[in-house]
Write a protein that holds these residues in place. Structure first.
Motif, short mmCIF file in Angstrom:
data_model
loop_
_atom_site.label_atom_id
_atom_site.label_comp_id
_atom_site.label_asym_id
_atom_site.label_seq_id
_atom_site.Cartn_x
_atom_site.Cartn_y
_atom_site.Cartn_z
N TYR A 1 0.82 -1.20 0.00
CA TYR A 1 0.00 0.00 0.00
C TYR A 1 0.87 1.26 0.00
CZ TYR A 1 -3.99 -2.95 1.26
OH TYR A 1 -4.97 -3.91 1.26
N GLY A 2 0.20 2.40 -0.18
CA GLY A 2 0.88 3.69 -0.06
C GLY A 2 1.73 4.03 -1.26
N LYS A 3 2.81 4.74 -1.04
CA LYS A 3 3.69 5.19 -2.12
C LYS A 3 4.18 4.00 -2.95
CE LYS A 3 5.33 9.27 0.40
NZ LYS A 3 6.50 9.97 0.99
N GLY A 4 3.85 4.03 -4.24
CA GLY A 4 4.28 2.96 -5.13
C GLY A 4 3.43 1.71 -5.07
N GLY A 5 2.43 1.70 -4.22
CA GLY A 5 1.57 0.53 -4.10
C GLY A 5 0.10 0.88 -4.29
N LYS A 6 -0.78 0.03 -3.77
CA LYS A 6 -2.21 0.30 -3.86
C LYS A 6 -2.56 1.52 -3.02
CE LYS A 6 -3.01 -3.88 -2.43
NZ LYS A 6 -3.70 -5.11 -1.93
N PRO A 7 -3.44 2.37 -3.51
CA PRO A 7 -3.81 3.55 -2.69
C PRO A 7 -4.57 3.11 -1.44
CG PRO A 7 -5.25 3.34 -4.62
CD PRO A 7 -4.15 2.33 -4.79
N LEU A 8 -4.27 3.77 -0.34
CA LEU A 8 -4.98 3.50 0.91
C LEU A 8 -5.75 4.74 1.30
CD1 LEU A 8 -5.72 1.81 3.35
CD2 LEU A 8 -3.56 2.48 4.42
N GLU A 9 -7.06 4.61 1.34
CA GLU A 9 -7.93 5.73 1.72
C GLU A 9 -8.90 5.23 2.78
OE1 GLU A 9 -9.88 7.15 -1.76
OE2 GLU A 9 -8.03 7.89 -2.71
N PHE A 10 -9.13 6.06 3.77
CA PHE A 10 -10.10 5.70 4.81
C PHE A 10 -10.61 6.97 5.48
CE2 PHE A 10 -5.95 5.68 6.91
CZ PHE A 10 -6.18 6.38 8.09
N ALA A 11 -11.70 6.81 6.23
CA ALA A 11 -12.29 7.94 6.97
C ALA A 11 -11.96 7.80 8.45
CB ALA A 11 -13.80 7.96 6.77
N TYR A 12 -11.61 8.92 9.05
CA TYR A 12 -11.33 8.96 10.49
C TYR A 12 -12.49 9.67 11.18
CZ TYR A 12 -9.39 10.33 14.98
OH TYR A 12 -9.21 10.52 16.33
N LEU A 13 -13.12 8.97 12.13
CA LEU A 13 -14.31 9.48 12.82
C LEU A 13 -13.95 10.01 14.19
CD1 LEU A 13 -17.47 9.68 12.92
CD2 LEU A 13 -17.44 7.38 13.93
N TYR A 14 -14.43 11.21 14.52
CA TYR A 14 -14.21 11.78 15.85
C TYR A 14 -15.42 12.60 16.26
CZ TYR A 14 -13.07 16.21 13.46
OH TYR A 14 -13.12 17.37 12.69
N ASN A 15 -15.58 12.81 17.57
CA ASN A 15 -16.68 13.66 18.03
C ASN A 15 -16.23 15.12 17.99
OD1 ASN A 15 -15.08 12.58 20.35
ND2 ASN A 15 -16.21 14.15 21.48
N VAL B 1 -0.78 8.09 2.32
CA VAL B 1 -2.12 7.63 2.70
C VAL B 1 -3.09 8.81 2.74
CG1 VAL B 1 -3.48 6.66 4.60
CG2 VAL B 1 -1.28 5.65 4.00
N ASN B 2 -4.27 8.63 2.22
CA ASN B 2 -5.29 9.68 2.23
C ASN B 2 -6.39 9.34 3.23
OD1 ASN B 2 -4.31 11.44 0.08
ND2 ASN B 2 -4.79 9.76 -1.32
N ALA B 3 -6.48 10.14 4.27
CA ALA B 3 -7.53 9.95 5.27
C ALA B 3 -8.41 11.18 5.31
CB ALA B 3 -6.91 9.71 6.65
N THR B 4 -9.72 10.96 5.22
CA THR B 4 -10.67 12.06 5.32
C THR B 4 -11.22 12.13 6.74
OG1 THR B 4 -12.46 10.59 4.57
CG2 THR B 4 -11.32 11.90 2.90
N LEU B 5 -11.65 13.30 7.13
CA LEU B 5 -12.12 13.51 8.49
C LEU B 5 -13.64 13.59 8.53
CD1 LEU B 5 -9.58 16.20 9.75
CD2 LEU B 5 -9.38 13.70 9.74
N GLU B 6 -14.23 12.95 9.53
CA GLU B 6 -15.68 12.98 9.73
C GLU B 6 -15.97 13.22 11.21
OE1 GLU B 6 -19.67 10.16 9.02
OE2 GLU B 6 -17.68 9.44 8.43
N ASN B 7 -16.61 14.34 11.49
CA ASN B 7 -16.94 14.63 12.89
C ASN B 7 -18.45 14.53 13.12
OD1 ASN B 7 -17.10 17.29 11.43
ND2 ASN B 7 -17.87 17.92 13.41
N GLN B 8 -18.81 14.06 14.32
CA GLN B 8 -20.22 13.90 14.67
C GLN B 8 -20.44 14.35 16.10
OE1 GLN B 8 -20.81 9.69 14.02
NE2 GLN B 8 -21.03 9.89 11.80
N GLU B 9 -21.65 14.77 16.42
CA GLU B 9 -21.95 15.13 17.80
C GLU B 9 -21.95 13.87 18.66
OE1 GLU B 9 -26.00 13.56 18.49
OE2 GLU B 9 -24.86 14.82 19.87
#
Length: 537
Positions: free
Chosen positions: A375-389, A411-419
């Motif tokens: 994964y990562g540089k030179g490999g398969k792309p790794l993407e995921f969502a990071y959840l936090y309050n 690595v590409n991580a997107t941020l998701e916040n919730q109450e």
């Protein structure tokens, strides 16, 4: 029978005042005894058997009282119980309750109120988020009841008479008495619950036995509790009113604190040094028995990439924890490479291989592991969502961590916040890729943290399962020397990396100098409003 008297030497004078507000002789009290503080979000519950958040527990410690409380140093002191006896085989605990304890409606608090509450907590029909805690207490029958294999009335707890509670354990547990200071074990008023159902904790319905009663609750805005004149030690309670204001923005809360609207608020990430210089008598940073971590979703719904331990270890190693604590938080937090905080009583910090590396060495190993996993540089792309309050501090930590993963590993991580409530539900149901985790000790022993990693734990959000870890945790419950057991657990967890330890807490708060009695020396930071007071300026 071996008799245990709390605090070693509790005399008749201590029984009336030692754990209430300890006001030095000659102190001039303020005329207005109102304590106002900020909370981040709405409470998950005010029901002792249904709550799960730290702030909810703080409120419930005011509204209800269990068998024992904690003093300013974290030592057990009498609550409804004044003492307990332990049988020679350490399996039967007999608690002696004071006959002056009353509910806010005037009814006496009896042993049956505890029996009712404890059976409630293990009843699968209630689905208490802390049912697992009752099982950890080793109460006879708890595991079978929670699993739906036995009736709740088979729980090993009974009222010998109104003022005597007998608890039978399935196996000896050295720290059992420490566990009954937790909110889940507080008594509950059966008549109020049966009359009002889920609405029983509303101000107009609630019946409590604590030093305060709930007088107002506007969800997501404010919660007010006022002195309970029927509380057995009301004579030594000083604060008349406690007001919690929900303020989601930490900087706005700080502004309101400086304007005199709040007596306490949290310090926004990174601002402790400047505030300590500006207001040295009001800014505090004290160790707290809590950890901060990221959980991988290792359940069937989790990402395939996270099933690879090399990916998990790479993401952990790439985080520069010193940057997070020294450059982002700046409040005396401690970088964490293992799960249990070093401040935990009797815990010896184990040797963890990657903790001894330099950050450059960790980064190089992280890149190697990620490339090896494909994964990562030179490999398969790794993407995921990071959840936090939702919280500015949580957001800042998330941004820094995801930037490190991007720059170092591609690595590409997107941020998701919730109450808070939505976050808890989604995290608990594994509706996430990676999620923020944090835990504050329910009692001061390493198992309060490590038990979260047991396969059966209700707060094992990663759904991590390791037979050896489960075996060691079980063995530790009755061992006289837990150090080698806990060391092995921590080392296994570091190898498996189901969670990423990030840091161990320090409480960063602003506290007005006229508010006295805050438990600075209690690493668990369990505060009781009845122990505080305000002095005249």
């Amino acid at each position: 029978m071996k008799t245990t008297i709390l605090a070693a030497l509790i005399g008749s004078t201590m029984l009336t005042a030692a754990w209430a507000a300890d006001v030095p002789e000659g102190t001039t009290l303020a005329e207005d005894q109102t304590y106002t503080y900020r909370v981040l979000d709405e409470y998950d519950s005010l029901d002792p058997q249904m709550l799960e958040g730290v702030e909810s527990s703080t409120v419930v410690r005011d509204l209800f009282e269990g068998l024992y409380n904690m003093d300013a140093k974290g030592e057990l002191v009498p609550g409804v119980a004044t003492s307990h006896d332990v049988s020679d085989d350490n399996l039967v605990y007999t608690f002696h309750l004071r006959d002056t304890a009353k509910w806010s409606d005037g009814k006496p608090v009896t042993a049956n109120d505890f029996v009712y509450a404890w059976k409630r907590a293990v009843d699968p029909e209630l689905a208490s988020p802390y049912a697992w805690y009752m099982e950890l207490m080793s109460i006879a029958g708890a595991a079978e009841i929670i699993a739906g294999e036995a009736d709740k009335d088979t729980l090993g707890v009974k009222a010998v008479d109104d003022n005597t509670l007998e608890v039978t354990l399935s196996k000896p547990l050295p720290y059992f008495a420490d566990m009954v200071a937790h909110a889940t074990t507080f008594p509950s008023p059966s008549w109020a619950i049966e009359a009002h159902g889920k609405e029983w904790t509303r101000p107009e319905n609630i019946v409590g036995n604590g030093a305060y009663i709930l007088t107002e609750h506007v969800p997501k805005e404010r919660l007010v509790r006022e002195r309970n004149t029927r509380y057995w030690d009301n004579e030594h309670t000083v604060l008349d009113k406690v007001v919690a204001l929900v303020i989601g923005d930490e900087n706005q809360a700080l502004t309101r604190y400086k304007a005199g609207e709040l007596d306490k608020t949290d310090i926004p990430a990174g601002q402790y040094p400047a505030l300590k210089d500006e207001l040295p008598d009001e800014a505090y940073a004290v160790p707290r028995l809590c950890n901060y971590y990221f959980s991988f979703n290792l359940s069937d719904t989790g990402l395939e990439a996270f099933k690879d331990v090399r990916v998990r270890k790479a993401l952990s190693m790439a985080i520069d924890r010193k940057v997070i604590v020294d450059a982002v938080l700046k409040g005396g937090q401690f970088p964490a490479y293992n799960f249990t905080p070093e401040a935990t009583a009797g815990f010896e910090l184990p040797e963890i291989d990657y903790a001894g590396m330099t950050q450059a060495e960790r980064d190089a190993e992280a890149l190697r592991l990620m490339e090896e996993a494909g994964y990562g540089k030179g490999g398969k792309p790794l993407e995921f969502a990071y959840l936090y309050n939702t919280s500015d501090s949580h957001k800042q930590i998330a941004i820094v961590a995801t930037q490190m993963w991007k720059q170092k590993l591609g690595v590409n991580a997107t941020l998701e916040n919730q109450e808070w409530k939505v976050f808890l539900e989604n995290r608990g149901n594994q509706n996430f890729d990676m999620a923020r985790g944090a835990w504050c000790g329910d009692y001061n022993e390493a198992s309060t943290f490590l038990d979260l990693l047991a396969s059966s734990s209700g707060y094992n959000d990663a759904k991590y399962s390791n037979d050896r870890v489960d075996e060691l945790l079980t063995e530790a419950k009755t061992s006289h020397d837990t150090t080698p057991l806990y060391t092995e657990i921590e080392q296994i967890v570091a190898e498996d990396m189901p969670v990423i330890p990030v840091y161990h807490y320090s409480v960063n708060m602003m506290l007005k100098p006229d508010l006295k009695g805050w438990p600075m020396d209690n690493v668990m930071q369990k505060m009781y409003s009845k122990d505080m007071y305000k002095v005249a300026e």
